[in-house]
Design an enzyme around this catalytic site. Structure first.
Site, short mmCIF file in Angstrom:
data_model
loop_
_atom_site.label_atom_id
_atom_site.label_comp_id
_atom_site.label_asym_id
_atom_site.label_seq_id
_atom_site.Cartn_x
_atom_site.Cartn_y
_atom_site.Cartn_z
CG HIS A 28 -17.84 17.36 68.01
ND1 HIS A 28 -17.16 16.27 68.52
CD2 HIS A 28 -17.46 17.46 66.70
CE1 HIS A 28 -16.41 15.74 67.57
NE2 HIS A 28 -16.56 16.45 66.46
C1 LIG Z 1 -13.63 23.07 61.77
C2 LIG Z 1 -14.66 21.98 61.96
C3 LIG Z 1 -14.27 20.66 61.80
C4 LIG Z 1 -15.20 19.63 61.99
N1 LIG Z 1 -14.78 18.34 61.78
C5 LIG Z 1 -15.69 17.34 61.90
C6 LIG Z 1 -15.31 16.00 61.62
O1 LIG Z 1 -14.16 15.71 61.27
N2 LIG Z 1 -16.26 15.03 61.76
C7 LIG Z 1 -17.52 15.31 62.16
O2 LIG Z 1 -18.33 14.39 62.28
N3 LIG Z 1 -17.91 16.57 62.44
C8 LIG Z 1 -17.03 17.60 62.30
N4 LIG Z 1 -17.41 18.87 62.57
C9 LIG Z 1 -18.78 19.10 63.07
C10 LIG Z 1 -19.81 19.12 61.95
O3 LIG Z 1 -19.35 19.95 60.89
C11 LIG Z 1 -21.13 19.67 62.53
O4 LIG Z 1 -21.57 18.82 63.58
C12 LIG Z 1 -22.23 19.75 61.48
O5 LIG Z 1 -21.82 20.49 60.36
C13 LIG Z 1 -23.46 20.39 62.09
O6 LIG Z 1 -24.40 20.58 61.06
P1 LIG Z 1 -25.54 21.66 61.18
O7 LIG Z 1 -26.39 21.50 59.97
O8 LIG Z 1 -26.18 21.56 62.52
O9 LIG Z 1 -24.82 23.08 61.16
P2 LIG Z 1 -23.84 23.71 60.09
O10 LIG Z 1 -23.13 22.67 59.30
O11 LIG Z 1 -23.04 24.71 60.85
O12 LIG Z 1 -24.81 24.46 59.07
C14 LIG Z 1 -25.46 25.66 59.39
C15 LIG Z 1 -25.45 26.54 58.16
O13 LIG Z 1 -26.34 27.65 58.36
C16 LIG Z 1 -25.71 28.82 57.91
N5 LIG Z 1 -26.30 29.93 58.66
C17 LIG Z 1 -26.29 30.13 60.00
N6 LIG Z 1 -26.99 31.24 60.32
C18 LIG Z 1 -27.45 31.74 59.16
C19 LIG Z 1 -28.24 32.90 58.83
N7 LIG Z 1 -28.72 33.71 59.77
N8 LIG Z 1 -28.52 33.12 57.53
C20 LIG Z 1 -28.06 32.30 56.56
N9 LIG Z 1 -27.32 31.19 56.81
C21 LIG Z 1 -27.03 30.93 58.09
C22 LIG Z 1 -24.23 28.60 58.19
O14 LIG Z 1 -23.44 29.44 57.39
C23 LIG Z 1 -24.08 27.13 57.86
O15 LIG Z 1 -23.82 26.95 56.50
C24 LIG Z 1 -16.52 19.93 62.38
C25 LIG Z 1 -16.91 21.27 62.52
C26 LIG Z 1 -15.99 22.28 62.31
C27 LIG Z 1 -16.45 23.73 62.46
#
Ligand SMILES: Cc1cc2nc3c(=O)[nH]c(=O)nc-3n(C[C@H](O)[C@H](O)[C@H](O)COP(=O)(O)OP(=O)(O)OC[C@H]3O[C@@H](n4cnc5c(N)ncnc54)[C@H](O)[C@@H]3O)c2cc1C
Length: 426
Positions: A351
Site C-alpha cells: 500500500h
Molecule cells: C501484490 C499487490 C497486491 C495488492 N493487493 C491489493 C488488494 O488486494 N486490494 C487493494 O485495494 N490494493 C491492493 N494493492 C494495492 C493497489 O494495487 C495499489 O494501491 C494501486 O494499484 C495503486 O495504483 P496506482 O495507479 O497509483 O499505481 P500502479 O497500479 O502501480 O500503476 C502504475 C503503472 O505505471 C507503470 N509505470 C511506472 N513507471 C513507468 C514508466 N517510467 N514508464 C511506463 N510505465 C510506468 C507501472 O508499470 C504501472 O502499470 C496491491 C498491490 C500489489 C503490488
C-alpha cells in the site's frame, strides 16, 4: 470523496448511501469462501469483535468478508473497467512495454514525454497538446519526476541528474502498511493449500471454467476485519486479512500440511520513508526505503495488532480448524520476542502512497487540483498524491483519485457532497 467512490462502483449486489451500482468498476462479494471463514467470524465475536456485513458502509469495525473488485467471477482491474470499454476510441492509443524515461520540460512547461521500447533503445518524444498526466504509482511517479530533473536538487545532483525544478518533497512522505502475521497448521484440509498439488490445480481450473467457483475465483484473502490496537482511537487502526493457506505471498513460510494465515497491519503509521534514485539511468530500479517503525509508536501498535491476531486464532470457534500456531510459535511471548520475529518476517501490505503528496506547503508536490507545483501543464494522478495512507486497502481510494482527477482535468463541476438519508452518516 464519497460521491467519487460511488461513481466508480458497479456493485453487483446493492446500492445505498455508501455504494453505487452504475459505475465501471465491478465490485462483488466473495463467491468461494470456506467454512473456516465463518469460524473466524465467530472467533472474532467470542473476543467481542462484532460481525460487520459491510466494511465500506456506515461503520468499518468488525470482522467480515471484503468486497472484491470482481465482476462475474473475473478481476475488474482499472484496465478491464476503464480502458477495455473505450479501446476503439480514435483519440486513444494504448502502448504497453514502453518505458517513459523523462517528462520533457521546456521553459517551465511540461510539453511531452520521452519513451523507449527497451532499456537503452531509441528514444521517441511524444508531445502533449494540453497536459502531461503522470500516473506511474507511488514508486514510479517520484522516480520519473526525479529522472526528469524535478525533485530535491541536492539528491538529483548527487546521482548526476541536472535539476530542472527544485521540488524537495518529491519522493518523501512515503507511507505503507506493514503486515505481521500468524500462521497456524490446520486440523485437516480446511484451506486452499492442497491445491498446490498438480491434480488439484487441474481440478481447480476445471471448477472455474465450468462452475466459476473454487480457488481460482478466490482472492485467497477475502475475509478479514478492522479493530483497535489503541482502544481510544476514533475508528479502527488494525486491519486483518485471513489467508486461506500458508505461504500465499512471496517470502512467507509455506507449511507442509494445510495451514491458515492471519495478517494484521497497523493502519495509521507515523513513520515516513523515501523513494530515491540509484543513478541517472532510467533503467535502474529506484531505492525504496519505507522506513517502517522509525517511529516507535508504529512498532508498539503493530505488536498489539499481532497479539490480537494470535488471540483470534486461539478462540474456541476456530479449534475444530486450527491445530497449532506455527508462527510466531508458542515460545515467543514477550514484546521483545515479537519485535524480533516481526523484524525477520514482516512484509509490505503493498500500500505505498504519499510520495508526491498534495498540499500547499513547501514539501507538497501537487496542489489539490493535482497540478505539479512550479511546472505548467503537468499533473500527477495516482496513489502518490495521497497525503496520508488510507486506513484500508489502497486500490479503490486510488481509483477514486482517478475519478476526481478526471473532473479536474476536464474542468467539470465537482460532484455535490454526499447527502445521507436517515442517521447512517458515520
Ligand atoms: C501484490 C499487490 C497486491 C495488492 N493487493 C491489493 C488488494 O488486494 N486490494 C487493494 O485495494 N490494493 C491492493 N494493492 C494495492 C493497489 O494495487 C495499489 O494501491 C494501486 O494499484 C495503486 O495504483 P496506482 O495507479 O497509483 O499505481 P500502479 O497500479 O502501480 O500503476 C502504475 C503503472 O505505471 C507503470 N509505470 C511506472 N513507471 C513507468 C514508466 N517510467 N514508464 C511506463 N510505465 C510506468 C507501472 O508499470 C504501472 O502499470 C496491491 C498491490 C500489489 C503490488
Amino acid at each position: 470523496m464519497l460521491p467519487y467512490f460511488k461513481r466508480a462502483e458497479n456493485n453487483q449486489r446493492f446500492a445505498n448511501d455508501f455504494h453505487g451500482d452504475q459505475g465501471p468498476l465491478g465490485v462483488s462479494n466473495p463467491i468461494s469462501p470456506l467454512p473456516i471463514c465463518e469460524a473466524y467470524f465467530r472467533a472474532g465475536q467470542e473476543m467481542g469483535i462484532p460481525f460487520n456485513p459491510d466494511f465500506n458502509g456506515a461503520s468499518q469495525e468488525g470482522v467480515g468478508y471484503y468486497q472484491l473488485t470482481q465482476k462475474d467471477a473475473r478481476r475488474s482491474s482499472a484496465s478491464v473497467a476503464y480502458l477495455k470499454p473505450i479501446r476503439a476510441r480514435k483519440n486513444l492509443t494504448v502502448r504497453t512495454d514502453v518505458l517513459v524515461t523523462r517528462v520533457v520540460v521546456e521553459k517551465g512547461r511540461a510539453v511531452g514525454v520521452e519513451v523507449v521500447d527497451k532499456p537503452g533503445g531509441e528514444k521517441t518524444i511524444l508531445r502533449a497538446e494540453r497536459e502531461v498526466i503522470v500516473s506511474s504509482g507511488a514508486i514510479g511517479s517520484p522516480k520519473l519526476l526525479m529522472q526528469s530533473g524535478i525533485g530535491p536538487a541536492d539528491h538529483l545532483q548527487s546521482v548526476g541528474v541536472t535539476p530542472v525544478h527544485d521540488l524537495p518533497g518529491v519522493g518523501s512522505n512515503m507511507q505503507d502498511h506493514l503486515d505481521l502475521f500468524v500462521i497456524a497448521e490446520c486440523t485437516g484440509d480446511h484451506t486452499y493449500d492442497n491445491y498446490a498439488k498438480l491434480h488439484r490445480t487441474m481440478w481447480a481450473g476445471l471448477q472455474y471454467l465450468l462452475l466459476k467457483k473454487g480457488p481460482v475465483a478466490s482472492s485467497l484473502f477475502e475475509t478479514g476485519g478492522f479493530w483497535y490496537a489503541d482502544p481510544t482511537a476514533a475508528s479502527p487502526d488494525i486491519q486483518f486479512h485471513l489467508g486461506l493457506g500458508s505461504g500465499i505471498e512471496a517470502g512467507v513460510e509455506k507449511l507442509n500440511n494445510p495451514g491458515v494465515t492471519l495478517n494484521s497491519a497497523f493502519l495509521r503509521p507515523r513513520s515516513r520513508g523515501t523513494v530515491r534514485l540509484k543513478s541517472a539511468d532510467p533503467a535502474d530500479h529506484p531505492l525504496i526505503d519505507p522506513n517502517y517503525w522509525s517511529d516507535p509508536y508504529d512498532r508498539d501498535m503493530s505488536i498489539k495488532g499481532l497479539r490480537l491476531a494470535r488471540e483470534i486464532m486461539r478462540q474456541k470457534a476456530l479449534q475444530p480448524y486450527v491445530l497449532r500456531e506455527v508462527l510466531p510459535g508458542p515460545a515467543l511471548q514477550s514484546d521483545a520476542d515479537l519485535v524480533d520475529y516481526a523484524c525477520c518476517t514482516s512484509k509490505t501490505d503493498h500500500h505505498p502512497v504519499g510520495t508526491c503528496r498534495m498540499g500547499h506547503d513547501a514539501m507538497a508536490v501537487v496542489t489539490p487540483d493535482l497540478r505539479l507545483r512550479g511546472i505548467e501543464g503537468l499533473r500527477i494522478c495516482d496513489a502518490s498524491v495521497m497525503p496520508r495512507v488510507p486506513s484500508s486497502n489502497t486500490n479503490a481510494p486510488t481509483i477514486m483519485v482517478g475519478e476526481k482527477g478526471a473532473d479536474l482535468i476536464l474542468g467539470r463541476e465537482p460532484l455535490p457532497p454526499a447527502v445521507f438519508k436517515g442517521n447512517q452518516a458515520a
